[in-house]
Design a protein around this motif. Structure first.
Motif, PDB file in Angstrom:
ATOM      1  N   ASP A  45       0.820  -1.213   0.000  1.00  0.00           N
ATOM      2  CA  ASP A  45       0.000   0.000   0.000  1.00  0.00           C
ATOM      3  C   ASP A  45       0.854   1.263   0.000  1.00  0.00           C
ATOM      4  O   ASP A  45       0.312   2.367  -0.155  1.00  0.00           O
ATOM      5  CB  ASP A  45      -0.921   0.018   1.230  1.00  0.00           C
ATOM      6  N   LYS A  46       2.152   1.131   0.151  1.00  0.00           N
ATOM      7  CA  LYS A  46       3.045   2.293   0.187  1.00  0.00           C
ATOM      8  C   LYS A  46       3.542   2.607  -1.221  1.00  0.00           C
ATOM      9  O   LYS A  46       4.210   1.795  -1.854  1.00  0.00           O
ATOM     10  CB  LYS A  46       4.235   2.011   1.106  1.00  0.00           C
ATOM     11  N   VAL A  47       3.171   3.783  -1.693  1.00  0.00           N
ATOM     12  CA  VAL A  47       3.553   4.207  -3.043  1.00  0.00           C
ATOM     13  C   VAL A  47       4.365   5.486  -2.947  1.00  0.00           C
ATOM     14  O   VAL A  47       3.921   6.466  -2.335  1.00  0.00           O
ATOM     15  CB  VAL A  47       2.319   4.427  -3.935  1.00  0.00           C
ATOM     16  N   THR A  48       5.553   5.478  -3.551  1.00  0.00           N
ATOM     17  CA  THR A  48       6.417   6.656  -3.568  1.00  0.00           C
ATOM     18  C   THR A  48       6.540   7.147  -5.006  1.00  0.00           C
ATOM     19  O   THR A  48       6.905   6.381  -5.898  1.00  0.00           O
ATOM     20  CB  THR A  48       7.819   6.334  -3.023  1.00  0.00           C
ATOM     21  N   VAL A  49       6.217   8.422  -5.184  1.00  0.00           N
ATOM     22  CA  VAL A  49       6.248   9.019  -6.517  1.00  0.00           C
ATOM     23  C   VAL A  49       7.348  10.074  -6.569  1.00  0.00           C
ATOM     24  O   VAL A  49       7.470  10.904  -5.653  1.00  0.00           O
ATOM     25  CB  VAL A  49       4.892   9.655  -6.895  1.00  0.00           C
ATOM     26  N   GLY A  50       8.152  10.053  -7.615  1.00  0.00           N
ATOM     27  CA  GLY A  50       9.238  11.019  -7.757  1.00  0.00           C
ATOM     28  C   GLY A  50       8.788  12.314  -8.390  1.00  0.00           C
ATOM     29  O   GLY A  50       7.670  12.431  -8.887  1.00  0.00           O
ATOM     30  N   ALA A  51       9.686  13.300  -8.365  1.00  0.00           N
ATOM     31  CA  ALA A  51       9.367  14.605  -8.947  1.00  0.00           C
ATOM     32  C   ALA A  51      10.553  15.156  -9.740  1.00  0.00           C
ATOM     33  O   ALA A  51      11.195  16.105  -9.311  1.00  0.00           O
ATOM     34  CB  ALA A  51       8.968  15.584  -7.840  1.00  0.00           C
ATOM     35  N   PRO A  52      10.863  14.620 -10.920  1.00  0.00           N
ATOM     36  CA  PRO A  52      10.191  13.468 -11.542  1.00  0.00           C
ATOM     37  C   PRO A  52      10.737  12.123 -11.086  1.00  0.00           C
ATOM     38  O   PRO A  52      10.063  11.112 -11.181  1.00  0.00           O
ATOM     39  CB  PRO A  52      10.464  13.687 -13.020  1.00  0.00           C
ATOM     40  N   ALA A  53      12.026  12.083 -10.614  1.00  0.00           N
ATOM     41  CA  ALA A  53      12.628  10.819 -10.187  1.00  0.00           C
ATOM     42  C   ALA A  53      12.729  10.790  -8.668  1.00  0.00           C
ATOM     43  O   ALA A  53      12.776  11.831  -8.001  1.00  0.00           O
ATOM     44  CB  ALA A  53      14.002  10.639 -10.824  1.00  0.00           C
ATOM     45  N   ILE A  54      12.791   9.578  -8.120  1.00  0.00           N
ATOM     46  CA  ILE A  54      12.908   9.400  -6.676  1.00  0.00           C
ATOM     47  C   ILE A  54      14.383   9.425  -6.304  1.00  0.00           C
ATOM     48  O   ILE A  54      15.181   8.635  -6.822  1.00  0.00           O
ATOM     49  CB  ILE A  54      12.271   8.069  -6.239  1.00  0.00           C
ATOM     50  N   ASP A  55      14.743  10.328  -5.403  1.00  0.00           N
ATOM     51  CA  ASP A  55      16.146  10.464  -4.993  1.00  0.00           C
ATOM     52  C   ASP A  55      16.570   9.226  -4.208  1.00  0.00           C
ATOM     53  O   ASP A  55      15.944   8.854  -3.213  1.00  0.00           O
ATOM     54  CB  ASP A  55      16.309  11.724  -4.132  1.00  0.00           C
ATOM     55  N   GLY A  56      17.649   8.584  -4.649  1.00  0.00           N
ATOM     56  CA  GLY A  56      18.171   7.420  -3.955  1.00  0.00           C
ATOM     57  C   GLY A  56      17.585   6.097  -4.398  1.00  0.00           C
ATOM     58  O   GLY A  56      18.057   5.039  -3.982  1.00  0.00           O
TER      59      GLY A  56
END
Length: 222
Positions: A45-56
């Motif tokens: 259920d945990k969704v991480t969205v980048g801006a635009p890419a996810i750092d790390g």
């Protein structure tokens, strides 16, 4: 757990142990490769969205083999023109297997590069050839109609412009002897004694005075 990652210019939804066919990479077969441009990571259920890419974030993979895709036929036709062209294309691909998906804390790796054919660069025009055109444009940018000077015809006017004399003011500052030297290649018996004085009147806008004087001249000769 899955991720959306950009590989060789395309975005893929990938999971661990998944096989993916991407545009040809420069990495050798059997080598590991990492992709840092991760746009989204979902873990339950945990969704991480980048801006635009996810750092790390990072997606690790192993290069299985290089191959070519299925042949694609490109057919072009123009009605009533008799134009038909048929070409085939097989895209250069690389098969990779996703080894790992890291949501954060991964070290930046050198991005995998897509193999592209080098296209020959067009040679820049030589400065020597471009210079005369630039000079001519500069000379004729604000040119006056030198033919308004009694004794100057189209051929002489063109010759003077090519020599850098394109305005009444420039002609007025030029010595009559120098003018004769410039137009020496033009056929005819030209008297240039009054041309600088005529040009000066034209440059000052004294057209009535110039016209009255020109009525007394014969081909520029008093």
């Amino acid at each position: 757990m899955y991720a959306i990652v950009e590989i060789a210019g395309h975005q893929f939804k990938v999971e661990k142990d998944q096989k993916v066919f991407v545009n040809r990479l420069q990495t050798e077969e059997g080598k590991q490769v990492a992709f840092d441009n991760v746009l989204l990571v979902a873990d339950g259920d945990k969704v991480t969205v980048g801006a635009p890419a996810i750092d790390g974030a990072q997606v690790g993979a192993k290069v299985v083999k290089h191959l070519k895709g299925d042949k694609v036929i490109v057919f072009k036709k123009k009605r009533r023109k008799g134009y038909r062209v048929k070409n085939g294309h097989r895209q250069a691909l690389t098969e990779i297997v996703i080894d790992s998906i890291v949501a954060s804390g991964a070290k930046k790796a050198a991005p995998a590069k897509e193999v592209k054919k080098e296209t020959p660069k067009a040679e820049a025009p030589k400065a020597e050839k471009a210079a005369p055109k630039a000079a001519a444009k500069k000379a004729t940018g604000k040119a006056d109609d030198l033919k308004k000077v009694e004794g100057i015809g189209p051929k002489i006017a063109s010759t003077l412009v090519e020599a850098g004399i394109s305005t009444f003011a420039e002609l007025a500052k030029t010595d009559a002897a120098k003018i004769s030297e410039i137009i020496s290649g033009v056929r005819g018996n030209h008297v240039t004694d009054t041309w600088p004085a005529q040009a000066k009147l034209a440059a000052e806008g004294k057209w009535d005075e110039l016209k009255k004087w020109q009525d007394e001249l014969d081909g520029g000769k008093a």
